[in-house]
Motif scaffolding. Structure first.
Motif, PDB file in Angstrom:
ATOM      1  N   GLU A  77      26.664 -23.019 -14.765  1.00 37.73           N
ATOM      2  CA  GLU A  77      25.240 -23.080 -15.120  1.00 37.73           C
ATOM      3  C   GLU A  77      24.409 -23.595 -13.944  1.00 37.73           C
ATOM      4  O   GLU A  77      23.313 -23.085 -13.686  1.00 37.73           O
ATOM      5  N   GLY A  80      24.037 -20.790 -11.466  1.00 37.78           N
ATOM      6  CA  GLY A  80      23.021 -19.851 -11.943  1.00 37.78           C
ATOM      7  C   GLY A  80      21.615 -20.363 -11.684  1.00 37.78           C
ATOM      8  O   GLY A  80      20.733 -19.605 -11.259  1.00 37.78           O
ATOM      9  N   TRP A  81      21.414 -21.660 -11.923  1.00 39.16           N
ATOM     10  CA  TRP A  81      20.101 -22.257 -11.656  1.00 39.16           C
ATOM     11  C   TRP A  81      19.781 -22.178 -10.168  1.00 39.16           C
ATOM     12  O   TRP A  81      18.669 -21.816  -9.786  1.00 39.16           O
ATOM     13  N   ARG A  83      20.810 -20.085  -7.886  1.00 38.48           N
ATOM     14  CA  ARG A  83      20.558 -18.719  -7.439  1.00 38.48           C
ATOM     15  C   ARG A  83      19.257 -18.148  -7.995  1.00 38.48           C
ATOM     16  O   ARG A  83      18.726 -17.174  -7.469  1.00 38.48           O
ATOM     17  N   SER A  84      18.709 -18.776  -9.033  1.00 40.60           N
ATOM     18  CA  SER A  84      17.474 -18.266  -9.630  1.00 40.60           C
ATOM     19  C   SER A  84      16.215 -18.884  -9.021  1.00 40.60           C
ATOM     20  O   SER A  84      15.108 -18.518  -9.400  1.00 40.60           O
TER      21      SER A  84
END
Length: 93
Positions: A77, A80-81, A83-84
């Protein structure tokens, strides 16, 4: 990561196990890494340290060492954060 006698850059170590933090810090010293190491104890703390208003006074780290099994927000998670968001997208993990 030394430049001109001063520390250059920093590492964000995201790890909840004290023994693993100790071993990682010892390994980094042994191979001659002289960067500031900032430790976050879980995924939420890591994200907070990477947001401008979350105490990220040390700037964006040069590299992030990220455990996958973390409390509150796991490593996948967190990745993901990272890379966003534009500011953290290209940090090596």
């Amino acid at each position: 990561m030394r430049h001109g006698g001063q520390r250059s850059g920093n590492i964000l170590l995201v790890e909840d196990n004290d023994d693993d933090v100790f071993l990682t810090l010892r390994a980094l010293r042994r191979i001659g890494v002289d960067a500031q190491v900032i430790v976050a104890r879980d995924g939420v703390e890591a994200v907070e340290r990477l947001t401008p208003d979350g105490g990220g006074a040390n700037g964006v780290p040069n590299v992030i060492l990220l455990d996958l099994k973390l409390p509150r927000m796991n490593g996948v998670e967190v990745l993901g954060w990272l890379r966003s968001h534009e500011a953290t997208r290209n940090i090596p993990v």
